[in-house]
Design a protein around this motif. Structure first.
Motif, PDB file in Angstrom:
ATOM      1  N   GLN A 192       0.840  -1.185   0.000  1.00  0.00           N
ATOM      2  CA  GLN A 192       0.000   0.000   0.000  1.00  0.00           C
ATOM      3  C   GLN A 192       0.890   1.256   0.000  1.00  0.00           C
ATOM      4  O   GLN A 192       2.006   1.235   0.522  1.00  0.00           O
ATOM      5  CB  GLN A 192      -0.897   0.012   1.238  1.00  0.00           C
ATOM      6  N   CYS A 367       3.277   1.089 -12.966  1.00  0.00           N
ATOM      7  CA  CYS A 367       1.862   0.785 -12.758  1.00  0.00           C
ATOM      8  C   CYS A 367       1.102   1.987 -12.203  1.00  0.00           C
ATOM      9  O   CYS A 367      -0.090   2.160 -12.498  1.00  0.00           O
ATOM     10  CB  CYS A 367       1.711  -0.427 -11.837  1.00  0.00           C
ATOM     11  N   SER A 368       1.759   2.842 -11.435  1.00  0.00           N
ATOM     12  CA  SER A 368       1.117   4.061 -10.946  1.00  0.00           C
ATOM     13  C   SER A 368       0.799   4.997 -12.106  1.00  0.00           C
ATOM     14  O   SER A 368      -0.292   5.596 -12.157  1.00  0.00           O
ATOM     15  CB  SER A 368       2.029   4.773  -9.934  1.00  0.00           C
ATOM     16  N   TRP A 371      -2.123   3.447 -14.072  1.00  0.00           N
ATOM     17  CA  TRP A 371      -3.402   3.615 -13.374  1.00  0.00           C
ATOM     18  C   TRP A 371      -3.921   5.044 -13.511  1.00  0.00           C
ATOM     19  O   TRP A 371      -5.108   5.268 -13.753  1.00  0.00           O
ATOM     20  CB  TRP A 371      -3.246   3.239 -11.914  1.00  0.00           C
ATOM     21  N   TRP A 427      -1.703  -6.714 -14.188  1.00  0.00           N
ATOM     22  CA  TRP A 427      -1.897  -5.965 -12.940  1.00  0.00           C
ATOM     23  C   TRP A 427      -3.098  -5.037 -13.071  1.00  0.00           C
ATOM     24  O   TRP A 427      -3.905  -4.910 -12.145  1.00  0.00           O
ATOM     25  CB  TRP A 427      -0.634  -5.147 -12.625  1.00  0.00           C
ATOM     26  N   ASP A 430      -6.230  -7.019 -12.790  1.00  0.00           N
ATOM     27  CA  ASP A 430      -6.484  -7.390 -11.393  1.00  0.00           C
ATOM     28  C   ASP A 430      -6.995  -6.190 -10.595  1.00  0.00           C
ATOM     29  O   ASP A 430      -7.899  -6.321  -9.766  1.00  0.00           O
ATOM     30  CB  ASP A 430      -5.198  -7.921 -10.751  1.00  0.00           C
ATOM     31  N   ARG A 431      -6.416  -5.012 -10.843  1.00  0.00           N
ATOM     32  CA  ARG A 431      -6.821  -3.802 -10.115  1.00  0.00           C
ATOM     33  C   ARG A 431      -8.269  -3.419 -10.453  1.00  0.00           C
ATOM     34  O   ARG A 431      -9.023  -2.979  -9.576  1.00  0.00           O
ATOM     35  CB  ARG A 431      -5.872  -2.650 -10.489  1.00  0.00           C
TER      36      ARG A 431
END
Length: 455
Positions: A192, A367-368, A371, A427, A430-431
């Motif tokens: 997290q 990945c940030s 997203w 990913w 999944d998110r």
């Protein structure tokens, strides 16, 4: 007494003094006598100098030499194969691909018979060892030291992003070695954000310089070796010379272009102050980070440099230390530069989330960014999550994700394999909590070895 096969390096300066400077940086293999393994080391020399390379066989142009790190890996993998041949009383020059390399050497690594802990090795480890053994035997055949060595190949097909294609995708085929162990595809998971923040705070309490290095990796996705090789002038000394890509934006949203060429991934073009000179790359760093690095350079680093110069026994030696201190990040305890291993060690020196590493920080950055990009299309995402939608909606999301990876993430990371792209897309799936059928949309998942079309 059996000493086993091992990889060693010559004492700095010895080979140069005897006229062998070209190979002084290369590793060499000692056999069980112990003695110099002439055949294996001739292979490492030919490979390390770019004289022989699997893709360049039969071609006039020479290949770029592999990096020092790659050559070290090659030497260790080859030493493992040669020791296996010695223990099993097999002549490597008579080894057969299917019978010896696949049915015996590979199977023994899979089952743990040939492993330090009697536990089966990871598919990736097995594949690289067999590949370098196959390279060695192919090289020996090319040199006339054995009969021709045949490696059966298969054709694999995959689908990739292509901005020039009408459909946005392009189907490609590559040739890969038959018999490779299937590697498990990475499934990314991250701590997290609050856990990462708390870890960074603990690191900052321990050492502000090391926290700044960690923040630089987190904010730019550079490798730890690249962070260690970051020069005093990588970010131009004069802020007026900073290349700001979006000066019209508020300062907190501005980005500065930075050139990287030391310890970058890829071929090696020389050495400088202990660092590899690699392929040139350009990345973006956030303006707030650039300002922090500038403050560190102006106010904190000079204090560490003073500690380094105190070791000098003369004024000339102190001047030499200052002249050779080209790296930005200096240890505040002793004034020494940081190495990639130092960064790895201090990263783990405070309580950290499970599995948290500098490499995972690169994936976290990617990945940030992915997203954040997908959130711009939240109306489509919301529709996909709450309504029954046709496949075209998923294709729009996937195309947007692939575009972000291709145009934003890949230029920053400067090396994104097909396998990594799949991991990022998975990913995202999944998110979002939806199945976007990436495995079907990407005709075949390939590892980087497959894409490089190597042995």
């Amino acid at each position: 007494m059996n000493y086993g096969f091992r990889v060693v390096y010559s004492t700095p300066g010895v080979l140069e003094s005897k006229g062998f400077g070209r190979v002084a940086h290369l590793p060499f293999i000692m056999d069980d006598r112990p003695g110099y393994h002439r055949l294996a080391n001739q292979f490492l020399i030919d490979r390390g100098l770019g004289i022989w390379e699997p893709k360049q066989r039969g071609k006039e142009e020479s290949a770029l030499p592999p990096s020092s790190v790659t050559m070290k890996d090659y030497a260790h993998w080859l030493a493992n194969f040669l020791e296996w041949c010695h223990v099993r009383a097999k002549d490597p020059l008579k080894a057969n691909y299917k019978i010896d390399l696949i049915q015996h050497y590979q199977v023994e690594m899979q089952t743990g018979i040939w492993s330090r802990d009697n536990v089966g090795l990871k598919p990736r480890t097995i594949n690289v060892r067999v590949s370098i053994a196959a390279e060695f035997l192919t090289w020996a055949a090319d040199k006339g030291l054995r009969e021709p060595f045949h490696i059966p190949k298969i054709i694999k097909t995959y689908s990739s992003y292509s901005p020039s294609s009408f459909s946005g995708r392009e189907t490609k085929s590559v040739e890969t070695r038959k018999g490779k162990v299937r590697e498990e595809k990475r499934r990314l998971g991250f701590p997290q954000e609050v856990e990462i923040f708390d870890w960074l705070q603990r690191l900052n309490l321990r050492c502000t310089t090391e926290a700044l290095i960690a923040e630089t990796i987190l904010e730019t996705a550079i490798r730890r070796a690249e962070a260690a090789a970051w020069r005093v002038d990588t970010l131009p000394i004069d802020p007026r010379e900073w290349r700001i890509v979006n000066p019209e934006k508020p300062i907190e949203h501005q980005a500065v272009l930075i050139d990287l060429r030391f310890n970058t991934k890829g071929p090696e073009y020389g050495r400088d102050h202990g660092d590899k000179i690699g392929p040139h790359g350009i990345i973006r760093i956030p303006m707030p980070l650039a300002q922090k690095l500038h403050v560190y350079r102006e106010r904190v680093r000079p204090k560490a440099l003073v500690l380094a110069t105190r070791k000098a026994k003369s004024r000339s030696e102190a001047e030499r230390i200052r002249h050779d201190a080209v790296h930005l990040f200096l240890n505040p305890r002793n004034g020494n530069r940081y190495t990639g291993d130092n960064i790895y060690d201090f990263w783990r020196s405070v309580d950290r989330p499970r599995g948290w590493s500098p490499h995972l920080a690169r994936d976290f950055w990617a990945c940030s960014v992915l997203w954040k990009h997908i959130q711009q299309y939240w109306s489509i995402v919301d529709r996909a999550l709450n309504m029954k939608v046709d496949e075209s909606v998923f294709k729009i999301l996937q195309l947007q994700a692939e575009t972000c990876i291709q145009l934003t993430i890949q230029p920053q990371l400067r090396h994104v394999s097909q396998e990594t792209t799949i991991a990022y897309l998975q990913w995202l799936s999944d998110r979002l909590g939806i199945n976007m059928n990436f495995h079907q949309n990407w005709v075949e998942q390939l590892s980087q070895d497959d894409l490089e079309d190597g042995i």
